[in-house]
Scaffold this active site. Structure first.
Site, short mmCIF file in Angstrom:
data_model
loop_
_atom_site.label_atom_id
_atom_site.label_comp_id
_atom_site.label_asym_id
_atom_site.label_seq_id
_atom_site.Cartn_x
_atom_site.Cartn_y
_atom_site.Cartn_z
N SER A 1 13.83 -21.14 -17.36
CA SER A 1 14.29 -19.79 -17.13
C SER A 1 15.51 -19.71 -16.06
CB SER A 1 12.97 -18.90 -16.76
OG SER A 1 12.27 -19.66 -15.72
N ILE B 1 17.20 -26.11 -12.26
CA ILE B 1 17.59 -27.37 -12.75
C ILE B 1 17.17 -27.46 -14.25
CG2 ILE B 1 16.91 -29.82 -12.74
CD1 ILE B 1 16.19 -29.45 -9.81
N SER C 1 10.65 -35.68 -6.93
CA SER C 1 11.36 -35.36 -5.47
C SER C 1 11.49 -36.25 -4.79
CB SER C 1 10.82 -33.97 -4.95
OG SER C 1 10.95 -33.86 -3.63
N TYR D 1 2.26 -30.12 -1.96
CA TYR D 1 3.54 -30.53 -2.89
C TYR D 1 3.54 -32.07 -2.85
CZ TYR D 1 8.51 -30.47 -4.57
OH TYR D 1 9.32 -30.74 -5.18
N1 LIG Z 1 15.26 -26.93 -5.53
C1 LIG Z 1 14.83 -28.10 -4.91
O1 LIG Z 1 15.24 -28.18 -3.73
C2 LIG Z 1 14.13 -29.40 -5.44
C3 LIG Z 1 14.13 -30.50 -4.88
C4 LIG Z 1 13.44 -31.58 -5.32
C5 LIG Z 1 12.59 -31.39 -6.64
N2 LIG Z 1 12.80 -30.11 -7.25
C6 LIG Z 1 11.99 -30.20 -8.51
O2 LIG Z 1 12.96 -29.63 -9.45
C7 LIG Z 1 12.11 -29.06 -10.46
C8 LIG Z 1 12.71 -27.78 -10.91
O3 LIG Z 1 13.07 -26.87 -9.61
P1 LIG Z 1 14.03 -26.00 -9.45
O4 LIG Z 1 14.70 -26.18 -8.14
O5 LIG Z 1 14.76 -25.63 -10.62
O6 LIG Z 1 13.28 -24.52 -9.27
P2 LIG Z 1 13.26 -23.02 -9.71
O7 LIG Z 1 14.54 -22.46 -9.82
O8 LIG Z 1 12.23 -22.35 -8.93
O9 LIG Z 1 12.49 -23.18 -11.04
C9 LIG Z 1 11.04 -23.58 -11.33
C10 LIG Z 1 10.80 -23.28 -12.68
O10 LIG Z 1 9.36 -23.79 -12.94
C11 LIG Z 1 9.01 -22.67 -13.66
N3 LIG Z 1 7.55 -22.64 -13.82
C12 LIG Z 1 6.44 -22.68 -12.86
N4 LIG Z 1 5.39 -22.66 -13.25
C13 LIG Z 1 5.30 -22.98 -14.57
C14 LIG Z 1 4.43 -23.03 -15.65
N5 LIG Z 1 3.35 -23.02 -15.44
N6 LIG Z 1 4.99 -23.40 -16.85
C15 LIG Z 1 6.35 -23.30 -17.18
N7 LIG Z 1 7.34 -23.12 -16.30
C16 LIG Z 1 6.73 -23.00 -15.11
C17 LIG Z 1 9.45 -21.42 -13.17
O11 LIG Z 1 9.25 -20.31 -14.26
P3 LIG Z 1 9.34 -18.81 -13.95
O12 LIG Z 1 10.88 -18.44 -13.84
O13 LIG Z 1 8.28 -18.23 -15.00
O14 LIG Z 1 8.67 -18.84 -12.55
C18 LIG Z 1 10.96 -21.88 -12.99
O15 LIG Z 1 11.57 -21.86 -14.22
C19 LIG Z 1 10.61 -28.64 -9.92
O16 LIG Z 1 9.92 -29.83 -10.59
C20 LIG Z 1 10.85 -29.15 -8.35
O17 LIG Z 1 9.72 -29.81 -7.61
C21 LIG Z 1 13.48 -29.07 -6.57
#
Ligand SMILES: NC(=O)c1ccc[n+]([C@@H]2O[C@H](COP(=O)([O-])OP(=O)(O)OC[C@H]3O[C@@H](n4cnc5c(N)ncnc54)[C@H](OP(=O)(O)O)[C@@H]3O)[C@@H](O)[C@H]2O)c1
Length: 284
Positions: A12, A15, A143, A156
């Site tokens: 949604s 990444i 991460s 986390y």
């Molecule tokens: N952004 C950073 O700085 C960063 C750094 C290192 C690692 N990461 C990792 O990258 C990955 C993606 O994160 P992002 O940065 O793209 O964050 P994001 O934009 O907040 O996206 C997180 C996604 O996870 C979804 N989600 C949460 N709970 C869920 C569930 N129970 N079932 C299915 N989907 C669910 C959310 O859906 P909804 O829209 O429904 O809430 C959203 O689409 C994560 O694993 C995060 O730990 C991120």
């Protein structure tokens, strides 16, 4: 290799959305992408970015990684349509910053249910068929916090460390079945992630002691500065595509050289003591 069927969790936003679009629009290699999300009402941004790949080679389906039955239903849908899953990208994840003792057990369980059990649900759902056909690829977005401790992110960090252990344990056995399993470790990425971290992470901090409150405040303002230098979701998506297209992929990939330096530092100090002084700028 012909078209590969790819399932990506949580498309949604962030990444996951970028990776789904990146693979669906790939010219050189062809992918049939199943972009999953827990709430289909949030599909608007992906529909827009998918353009004419939508319902041609990019399909949006519902999957809540916290629910084993939802994961099984989504996987079944892909099997009914395509007969196989070649690549699973576990991307769903939630973050939380703050003092552990102030955070509710419900919010800590939510981190584990999403970041750890969610990944386990998905891996369990695809492994039997991958083992049967003796091919497949699993990539989990973890991460830097999955390989070294970052202060004030205990829930986390520990959930992402679990992904390293899970992957390292599975990798040698899966190799026997020609299944590759890898972890992709981004640094800060400019997605909704940090906003979500704020909205859930600081709850309860008002009950903390004054010194802890100050440390959390200092950490938060450092985080704000780091986020201004964050990578874009598209850069992480490109890295994921490279891993998908590597014949014999590594177990670990980082998306930023800064993380390599931190990880290298950890591996040369088996006492772990160097980490006590690794984050002076965060904890003043
Ligand atoms: N952004 C950073 O700085 C960063 C750094 C290192 C690692 N990461 C990792 O990258 C990955 C993606 O994160 P992002 O940065 O793209 O964050 P994001 O934009 O907040 O996206 C997180 C996604 O996870 C979804 N989600 C949460 N709970 C869920 C569930 N129970 N079932 C299915 N989907 C669910 C959310 O859906 P909804 O829209 O429904 O809430 C959203 O689409 C994560 O694993 C995060 O730990 C991120």
């Amino acid at each position: 290799m012909g078209e590969r069927v790819v399932v990506i969790t949580s498309c949604s936003t962030g990444i996951g959305l970028s990776t789904a679009v990146q693979l669906a629009k790939s010219e050189a290699k062809k992918y049939i992408v199943y972009a999953t999300m827990r709430n289909l009402a949030k599909k608007g941004p992906l529909v827009e970015k998918a353009g004419d790949t939508l319902n041609k080679n990019l399909f949006i389906i519902e999957m809540d990684v916290k629910s084993e039955s939802s994961v099984k239903a989504a996987v079944k849908k892909v099997f009914n349509a395509r007969g196989r899953i070649d690549v699973l990208v576990n991307n769903a994840g939630v973050g939380m910053v703050g003092a552990l003792e102030c955070q509710s057990m419900d919010s800590i369980k939510n981190i584990y249910e999403t970041n750890v059990y969610g990944v386990i649900h998905c891996i369990k759902a695809v492994l039997p068929s991958m083992k049967k056909k003796e091919s497949g690829q699993i990539i989990t977005v973890s991460s830097g916090a999955g390989r070294f401790g970052v202060p004030l992110c205990a829930a986390y960090c520990s959930s992402k460390h679990a992904i390293s252990g899970l992957t390292e344990s599975l990798a040698p056995t899966l190799k026997q079945f020609n299944i590759n399993i890898s972890v992709v470790e981004p640094g800060p990425v400019s997605t909704e992630f940090t906003n979500t971290v704020r909205s859930i992470g600081f709850s309860g901090i008002e009950d903390g002691d004054e010194k802890t409150k100050k440390l959390v405040e200092s950490f938060t303002s450092s985080m704000d500065k780091i986020v201004t230098k964050a990578q874009k979701g598209e850069e992480v998506a490109e890295c994921i595509q490279k891993v998908v297209e590597t014949e014999i992929p590594n177990v670990y990939y980082t998306t930023s050289p800064a993380l390599d330096a931190m990880t290298a530092k950890k591996y040369v100090d088996i006492t772990g003591n160097s980490f006590l002084t690794s984050f002076p700028q965060y904890l003043k």
